[in-house]
Design a protein around this motif. Structure first.
Motif, PDB file in Angstrom:
ATOM      1  N   THR A  48     -12.271  -0.637   1.794  1.00  0.00           N
ATOM      2  CA  THR A  48     -12.329   0.046   0.488  1.00  0.00           C
ATOM      3  C   THR A  48     -10.665  -0.817  -0.224  1.00  0.00           C
ATOM      4  O   THR A  48     -10.710  -1.353  -1.209  1.00  0.00           O
ATOM      5  N   THR A  49      -9.610  -0.845   0.613  1.00  0.00           N
ATOM      6  CA  THR A  49      -8.450  -1.641   0.065  1.00  0.00           C
ATOM      7  C   THR A  49      -8.777  -3.038  -0.216  1.00  0.00           C
ATOM      8  O   THR A  49      -8.487  -3.634  -1.417  1.00  0.00           O
TER       9      THR A  49
ATOM     10  N   TYR B  69     -10.892  -3.580  -3.276  1.00  0.00           N
ATOM     11  CA  TYR B  69      -9.950  -3.273  -4.485  1.00  0.00           C
ATOM     12  C   TYR B  69      -9.314  -4.565  -4.803  1.00  0.00           C
ATOM     13  O   TYR B  69      -9.266  -4.872  -5.983  1.00  0.00           O
TER      14      TYR B  69
ATOM     15  N   ILE C  63       1.003  -1.141   0.065  1.00  0.00           N
ATOM     16  CA  ILE C  63      -0.057   0.060  -0.130  1.00  0.00           C
ATOM     17  C   ILE C  63       0.857   1.378  -0.206  1.00  0.00           C
ATOM     18  O   ILE C  63       1.757   1.404   0.792  1.00  0.00           O
TER      19      ILE C  63
ATOM     20  N   TRP D 268      -9.804   0.155   5.147  1.00  0.00           N
ATOM     21  CA  TRP D 268      -9.373  -1.120   4.957  1.00  0.00           C
ATOM     22  C   TRP D 268     -10.617  -1.824   4.110  1.00  0.00           C
ATOM     23  O   TRP D 268      -9.885  -2.477   3.236  1.00  0.00           O
TER      24      TRP D 268
ATOM     25  N   ASP E 250      -5.802   5.416  -5.777  1.00  0.00           N
ATOM     26  CA  ASP E 250      -6.979   4.150  -5.944  1.00  0.00           C
ATOM     27  C   ASP E 250      -7.983   4.712  -5.067  1.00  0.00           C
ATOM     28  O   ASP E 250      -9.213   4.295  -4.916  1.00  0.00           O
TER      29      ASP E 250
ATOM     30  N   LEU F  24      -2.946   5.135  -1.877  1.00  0.00           N
ATOM     31  CA  LEU F  24      -4.024   5.999  -1.038  1.00  0.00           C
ATOM     32  C   LEU F  24      -3.532   7.442  -0.689  1.00  0.00           C
ATOM     33  O   LEU F  24      -2.233   7.752  -0.274  1.00  0.00           O
TER      34      LEU F  24
ATOM     35  N   PHE G 219      -1.716  -0.715  -4.192  1.00  0.00           N
ATOM     36  CA  PHE G 219      -2.904   0.142  -3.903  1.00  0.00           C
ATOM     37  C   PHE G 219      -2.418   1.481  -3.283  1.00  0.00           C
ATOM     38  O   PHE G 219      -1.517   1.407  -2.600  1.00  0.00           O
TER      39      PHE G 219
ATOM     40  N   THR H 279       1.799  -7.228   4.980  1.00  0.00           N
ATOM     41  CA  THR H 279       1.363  -5.752   4.611  1.00  0.00           C
ATOM     42  C   THR H 279       2.469  -4.880   4.619  1.00  0.00           C
ATOM     43  O   THR H 279       3.095  -4.672   5.811  1.00  0.00           O
TER      44      THR H 279
END
Lengths: 326, 326
Positions: A253-254, A257, A57, A251, A196, A173, A171, A150
């Motif tokens: 939303t992630t 995706y 991320i 989270w 994103d 942000l 991703f 992560t």
């Protein structure tokens, strides 16, 4: 000079999740010594089959948007509520000058830095953007091999580092402040279109209304953009690191995706494309390093460049002239 | 094989505004023959002191937005109402495949192509994007030396050519259709943020209301963007090539931009930066052409790239391996 170990010792340590060995391997990756670089490449090649199984991320936003506070809160949420093992890295070429404006000081993420499920590594100092991004990309591989599922890569949204981060994460942000005005001026053009998701930070107390209005505004603006090849429509949400609100939605939303792009094959395709892109960039970097360090080129570059700037020599004639020197 | 002249003949002809000689010099620029390239470079270096005194306008938009019709109307306006001498060039790498989707057929700009104050040159065929942009940039120099004071470079807003055009013009105009919906999907991300102005085309008859609404919407969206280093706030307007409306406003916007950037020094700075950028890009291109045409690299690139894509080899290890081959 710090002690060096055998490739095997680094690899075993990393795969066992030994943080000390992980940190030492990252130091190798960041080293400018040729022997360290060789050793680093061996370690990376050995652990490579164990890497890649994380979510990467990217997080960016101008200074003042509250990146450290957000990552501290979001990271703690990911560990506590989602059971993640989190590594936080940073790309900040400005830290060469300022002595570390982001993550330079771990105490800015005090809770996270003491959490056994988190690993925080500041941006390497004294390197060019190319050097920093290369180190960070290799550090991602080492962290993944050490079991972190992560990876957050933090950068400041004011230079060219966001493009580099965008090219190494799954991703992206973007953190924004409510009250779209002067705050926005610091954000580089083009960043909004890479995002994103956008999170409006500091949506607490007297800011709540303003944050909601900003959310609607950005959501409208994002609708004007074409949908990218991922098929994903960027989402905007609000959050407060102070009150721990909105983190679950970010989270989610992630996760949405990831589900979409795993299902339509975009996730895997993007990873493969990123790998290739890095190879081609490393080749270009190698060719240019070699060319610009050539004695004759170094001697003549400046005066030829001056002629080109002033329109006394065409760009292509100048390039041909310089290329003939090597 | 076409006849070749001496450098002096080309230079004299171009400076005298001889279109036949201009066209032949452009053909040299577009030629892949080494001897032609050498001759072209001599001609360019000779005319260079006479170039640079034009306004370079980039125009882009997806197929269907009415680019040819717009350029025909806008170009005729510039010549008739503003007394300009206009050259229209095109960058269209897709024309390699399609046989020329923009400007391939001069009859699409019938009035303009017959106007003695206009010179229209289609996109060179059978070249890579790098080759097309290089030819176009050198063609701009030749056209300026031949006395054209306004250069329009047209491209399709769906690939990478807009970035190339953006890097060779002073002012970048994006054409859009009203009814922001499916039409937008074709526009590449990032293009909107490169635009100095957006013109909503086909604002006539039953489209007028829709165009006005779209104008307001885009103007709002553009306000969310940070102001670039030019200090210019991008403008949105509507126009109709059919009814010849809105063209004066678009020219006024261009003139306002030029006044602002001439006064604050941005115009000159951007030109100088573009010159340098082209030199560095030409060097990079030269280094890469040389590298990728190397026998050993050609033999091994594909299998190594495959390993990188699949995560079996790190991008940096692969690059180092390939760089060692030359």
């Amino acid at each position: 000079m710090a002690k060096r170990f055998s490739t095997e010792t680094y690899v075993k340590g990393i795969l066992a999740g030994d943080r000390v060995m992980l940190s030492r391997a990252i130091t190798l990756v960041e080293s400018k010594l040729f022997s360290d670089q060789e050793l680093a490449q061996q370690v990376i090649n050995e652990v490579l089959p164990h890497a890649g199984k994380s979510v990467r991320i990217g997080i960016t936003g101008v200074p003042g948007v509250g990146k450290s506070t957000f990552i501290e809160a979001f990271g703690t949420y990911l560990i506590k509520e989602q059971g993640k093992k989190l590594a936080v890295l940073a790309i900040d070429p400005t830290s060469q000058r300022s002595g570390g404006s982001i993550l330079g000081d771990k105490t800015r993420m005090e809770a996270l830095s003491m959490n056994p499920q988190a690993y925080i590594r500041p941006s390497p100092a004294g390197k060019s953007l190319g050097g920093v991004t290369r180190s960070t990309r290799e550090t991602i591989i080492l962290c993944e091999a050490a079991g972190f599922d992560t990876i957050i890569v933090e950068t400041v949204g004011v230079g060219q580092s966001e493009t580099a981060v965008h090219a190494m994460v799954d991703f992206f942000l973007l953190l924004m402040l409510a009250g779209a005005g002067d705050e926005l001026q610091g954000i580089k053009r083009g960043i909004m279109e890479m995002a994103d998701a956008i999170a409006i930070t500091k949506a607490d107390e007297q800011n709540v209304q303003k944050a909601r209005a900003a959310k609607a505004e950005y959501q409208n603006a994002l609708h004007l953009y074409p949908i990218g090849p991922s098929g994903w429509v960027p989402k905007v949400s609000t959050c407060s690191a102070l009150q721990n609100t909105g983190l679950d939605a970010i989270w989610q939303t992630t996760a949405d995706y990831l589900e979409l792009t795993h299902n339509n094959g975009f996730f895997e395709k993007k990873r493969r494309d990123q790998n290739l892109q890095w190879m081609y960039e490393a080749i270009r970097q190698g060719l240019e390093d070699n060319f610009y360090s050539h004695q004759q080129v170094k001697q003549q570059l400046q005066s030829i460049a001056e002629q080109v700037k002033n329109g006394q020599k065409s760009a292509f004639a100048a390039a041909a002239e310089l290329l003939r020197l090597v």
